[in-house]
Design a protein around this motif. Structure first.
Motif, PDB file in Angstrom:
ATOM      1  N   LEU A 162       1.987   6.465  -6.850  1.00  0.00           N
ATOM      2  CA  LEU A 162       1.134   7.560  -7.399  1.00  0.00           C
ATOM      3  C   LEU A 162       1.526   9.166  -7.255  1.00  0.00           C
ATOM      4  O   LEU A 162       1.034   9.999  -8.242  1.00  0.00           O
ATOM      5  CB  LEU A 162      -0.498   7.826  -6.969  1.00  0.00           C
ATOM      6  N   ALA A 163       2.403   9.064  -6.022  1.00  0.00           N
ATOM      7  CA  ALA A 163       2.788  10.142  -5.989  1.00  0.00           C
ATOM      8  C   ALA A 163       3.944  11.029  -6.374  1.00  0.00           C
ATOM      9  O   ALA A 163       4.336  12.312  -6.798  1.00  0.00           O
ATOM     10  CB  ALA A 163       2.906  10.572  -4.380  1.00  0.00           C
TER      11      ALA A 163
ATOM     12  N   ASP B 226       1.099  -1.756  -0.105  1.00  0.00           N
ATOM     13  CA  ASP B 226      -0.026  -0.021   0.235  1.00  0.00           C
ATOM     14  C   ASP B 226       0.666   1.244   0.381  1.00  0.00           C
ATOM     15  O   ASP B 226       0.752   2.225  -1.059  1.00  0.00           O
ATOM     16  CB  ASP B 226      -0.642  -0.113   1.327  1.00  0.00           C
ATOM     17  N   LEU B 227       2.030   1.556   0.850  1.00  0.00           N
ATOM     18  CA  LEU B 227       2.767   2.545   0.830  1.00  0.00           C
ATOM     19  C   LEU B 227       3.969   2.680  -0.590  1.00  0.00           C
ATOM     20  O   LEU B 227       3.928   3.538  -0.934  1.00  0.00           O
ATOM     21  CB  LEU B 227       3.887   1.711   2.153  1.00  0.00           C
TER      22      LEU B 227
ATOM     23  N   SER C 130       9.811   2.932  -4.306  1.00  0.00           N
ATOM     24  CA  SER C 130       8.812   4.006  -3.788  1.00  0.00           C
ATOM     25  C   SER C 130       8.238   3.662  -2.952  1.00  0.00           C
ATOM     26  O   SER C 130       7.542   4.309  -2.496  1.00  0.00           O
ATOM     27  CB  SER C 130       7.191   2.342  -5.053  1.00  0.00           C
TER      28      SER C 130
ATOM     29  N   ALA D 128       7.528   7.274  -0.758  1.00  0.00           N
ATOM     30  CA  ALA D 128       6.434   7.318   0.157  1.00  0.00           C
ATOM     31  C   ALA D 128       7.150   8.329   0.958  1.00  0.00           C
ATOM     32  O   ALA D 128       6.322   8.439   2.256  1.00  0.00           O
ATOM     33  CB  ALA D 128       5.256   6.345   0.213  1.00  0.00           C
TER      34      ALA D 128
ATOM     35  N   LYS E 198       5.916  11.193   4.022  1.00  0.00           N
ATOM     36  CA  LYS E 198       5.796  11.082   5.038  1.00  0.00           C
ATOM     37  C   LYS E 198       6.113  12.283   6.468  1.00  0.00           C
ATOM     38  O   LYS E 198       5.203  12.689   6.896  1.00  0.00           O
ATOM     39  CB  LYS E 198       5.136   9.713   5.482  1.00  0.00           C
TER      40      LYS E 198
ATOM     41  N   LYS F   9       2.187   1.730  -2.715  1.00  0.00           N
ATOM     42  CA  LYS F   9       1.328   1.871  -4.531  1.00  0.00           C
ATOM     43  C   LYS F   9       1.186   3.628  -3.855  1.00  0.00           C
ATOM     44  O   LYS F   9       0.708   4.593  -5.323  1.00  0.00           O
ATOM     45  CB  LYS F   9      -0.035   1.461  -3.969  1.00  0.00           C
ATOM     46  N   VAL F  10       1.453   4.385  -2.754  1.00  0.00           N
ATOM     47  CA  VAL F  10       0.634   5.950  -2.609  1.00  0.00           C
ATOM     48  C   VAL F  10       1.900   6.356  -3.151  1.00  0.00           C
ATOM     49  O   VAL F  10       2.421   7.569  -3.825  1.00  0.00           O
ATOM     50  CB  VAL F  10       1.326   5.922  -1.075  1.00  0.00           C
TER      51      VAL F  10
END
Length: 83
Positions: free
Chosen positions: A30-31, A23-24, A73, A77, A81, A26-27
């Motif tokens: 996408l960023a 999930d991280l 990625s 991410a 954060k 993917k974030v």
């Protein structure tokens, strides 16, 4: 607790951590903007060609690209954060 229960607990914890990392990733993906993604691809290809032949024999290029893309990625991410 016996060893079978401990093993099941460890495996379930590892699966949860892997889901969080995906999930991280993917974030992070996408960023990224288009130029950052292109730089990432160039870096991964450069690292692939620098890798010794015995290491290349153990992994396929596609698998290496998937793994490195996910790892980088996640790092991207995590940087987001912190900001």
């Amino acid at each position: 607790m016996n060893w079978k229960k401990k093993k099941e607990i460890r495996l379930s914890e590892m699966e949860l951590l892997e889901i969080k990392r995906k999930d991280l990733a993917k974030v992070g993906w996408l960023a990224m903007n288009k130029t950052e993604k292109e730089q990432l691809r160039k870096l991964i290809n450069f690292n692939w060609y620098k890798m010794p032949d015995y290491a290349k024999a153990k992994i396929l290029k596609d698998d290496y690209i998937k793994f490195e893309t996910q790892e980088l990625s996640v790092k991207f991410a995590e940087k987001l954060k912190k900001k």
